[in-house]
Design a protein around this motif. Structure first.
Motif, PDB file in Angstrom:
ATOM      1  N   CYS A  57       0.594  -1.055   0.049  1.00 15.94           N
ATOM      2  CA  CYS A  57       0.060   0.073  -0.043  1.00 15.94           C
ATOM      3  C   CYS A  57       0.855   1.223  -0.037  1.00 15.94           C
ATOM      4  O   CYS A  57       0.398   2.480   0.583  1.00 15.94           O
ATOM      5  CB  CYS A  57      -0.747   0.266   1.385  1.00 15.94           C
ATOM      6  SG  CYS A  57      -2.170  -0.746   1.470  1.00 15.94           S
ATOM      7  N   SER A 356      -6.411   7.665  -5.486  1.00 13.94           N
ATOM      8  CA  SER A 356      -5.869   6.679  -5.005  1.00 13.94           C
ATOM      9  C   SER A 356      -4.701   6.990  -3.706  1.00 13.94           C
ATOM     10  O   SER A 356      -4.084   5.948  -3.153  1.00 13.94           O
ATOM     11  CB  SER A 356      -4.982   5.554  -6.104  1.00 13.94           C
ATOM     12  OG  SER A 356      -3.865   6.828  -6.220  1.00 13.94           O
ATOM     13  N   CYS A 405      -2.254   3.659  -3.839  1.00 16.08           N
ATOM     14  CA  CYS A 405      -2.812   2.604  -4.087  1.00 16.08           C
ATOM     15  C   CYS A 405      -1.947   2.346  -5.661  1.00 16.08           C
ATOM     16  O   CYS A 405      -1.754   3.115  -6.620  1.00 16.08           O
ATOM     17  CB  CYS A 405      -4.202   2.887  -4.219  1.00 16.08           C
ATOM     18  SG  CYS A 405      -4.700   2.483  -2.381  1.00 16.08           S
TER      19      CYS A 405
END
Length: 433
Positions: A57, A356, A405
């Protein structure tokens, strides 16, 4: 989870590398435990030296937007390296890279390649000073622009004040030319401009602050900075090293519809290779040597391997608009799923998210600047980090860093992260009980 090989490597590293790492946050000091030494990565996953797999992540703090070991990038790197990794001379690839950046980033008419985000921001500040003939800059508390002396300044007392150096080696003279204001506070900026009339060369800002842990600009904030710069002849610099090409093909400036005079870039434009760039209005950029007198140079600037990797990423992002829809969907699903698990358990938290990029803050306050970010329970975050790591989810080892992400995350990966998040919260609650 066995991490013996990482433990051994860290002990070796500490004997020959300051703190055992080549960038401080990697040492895990904020979260405890030993750092993991990564052996390889593919798609959405990292693999450490002991063979443990983690859903990533962080994605190299942003660059791996399409996932690790992305085939077109690897192929481009191999082709470029086969012709020699470096020439120290102009190449077709750097021209194509410059043309591509200019075509994608709304405010950039010319661009100069460098080797890191720090080089980009240092160069942009020097250029703004050379262009305006002024010395002072305004930066915002909690915004990180690399380790240049002008940026390693902490806020002093009061809402807006001249900074004091917060790293040994930064001179008081340098600090005096860096003015600090709270993020998202236009009145503080106005006060500084009034206090130092016709002395401020530039305002530099992260349009989305990734080094406070994903802090979004308030509505009208970025436009307010644009208006103040126009009114007072100040160069507005957007540091888009993190947000460039991540939040939209043209970065945060495209997403928010506010356009700076200069933009700094990095991370994604190298596809994982060391790289940086700064660009903007032709009138300003032509002041850079050899066109003008503002000097900046670099032996490896425009390195052909880095240019090849970056071109492969940027072309994919430009040509496939579905990627951004996918990234938005991933961010939305994680945000909603994780937020729901926090609400079920009645924990004090805030979640910020854009595209993201997202983060979980363990505080009941809305996080909109560095002061509110610092209200977080850091011990709780450290426990959360370790609990997520044990469940195979690799987060930034700091409360004050954004998640990044990648489009490589599958639906199964997303659900795994949400479930790991829920289980980690339960573990923390049970420890308290």
């Amino acid at each position: 989870m066995n991490t013996d090989k990482s433990v051994i490597l860290f002990e070796r590293a500490k004997k020959v590398i300051p703190g055992g790492v080549n960038s401080p946050v990697r040492a895990f000091q904020a979260v405890g435990g030993q750092p993991l030494f990564i052996k390889k990565a593919e798609g959405a996953y990292l693999y450490d030296e002991d063979g443990n797999r983690y859903i990533d992540c962080i994605n190299s703090w942003g660059p791996m937007i399409l996932g690790h070991a992305y085939a077109p990038v690897l192929e481009a790197i191999q082709r470029a390296a086969a012709d020699s990794p470096s020439f120290g001379a102009p190449t077709r690839l750097e021209v194509e890279m410059a043309e591509l950046i200019v075509s994608m980033v709304p405010s950039v008419e010319m661009v100069r390649m460098v080797n890191s985000g720090t080089e980009a921001t240092m160069s942009a500040i020097r250029l703004a000073r050379g262009y305006t003939g002024r010395h002072k800059i305004i930066k915002f508390e909690g915004c990180y622009h690399g380790h240049g002396d002008s940026f390693l300044i902490a806020a002093g007392s009061g809402a807006a004040t001249t900074g004091a150096p917060n790293s040994p080696g930064v001179t008081p003279g340098t600090a005096q030319d860096t003015l600090i204001a709270p993020y998202n506070d236009l009145q503080a900026v106005e006060a500084l401009i009034a206090q130092y009339p016709e002395q401020i060369a530039a305002i530099i800002v992260e349009p989305v602050a990734g080094n406070m842990g994903c802090v979004l600009p308030k509505p009208g904030y970025l436009q307010g900075l644009r208006d103040l710069c126009d009114k007072h002849g100040i160069v507005l610099i957007f540091d888009e090293v993190m947000t460039g090409f991540r939040l939209a093909p043209g970065g945060a400036q495209e997403r928010f519809g506010v356009f700076p005079d200069l933009t700094t870039l990095g991370k994604i434009i190298g596809g994982g290779m060391p790289v940086g760039a700064y660009g903007g209005k032709r009138e300003i950029m032509e002041k850079v040597s050899p066109s003008g007198k503002v000097y900046q140079a670099g032996t490896l600037s425009g390195n052909p391997v880095a240019m090849a990797a970056g071109l492969a990423i940027l072309r994919e992002l430009r040509e496939n608009s579905a990627i951004y829809a996918r990234l938005e969907s991933i961010g939305d699903k994680l945000y909603k799923g994780m937020k729901g698990e926090l609400e079920k358990r009645g924990l004090h938290y805030t979640m910020n998210k854009i595209g993201s990029m997202l983060n979980v803050f363990f505080t009941e306050q809305t996080v909109y600047d560095f002061t509110t970010a610092k209200s977080c329970d850091l011990q709780l975050f450290a426990k959360y980090f370790q609990a997520m790591l044990r469940r195979g989810v690799y987060l930034a080892p700091s409360q004050f860093e954004s998640w990044f992400c990648s489009a490589a995350l599958s639906e199964e990966d997303i659900q795994h992260i949400i479930q790991a998040h829920a289980d980690a919260l339960d573990e923390i609650i049970n420890q308290k009980a």
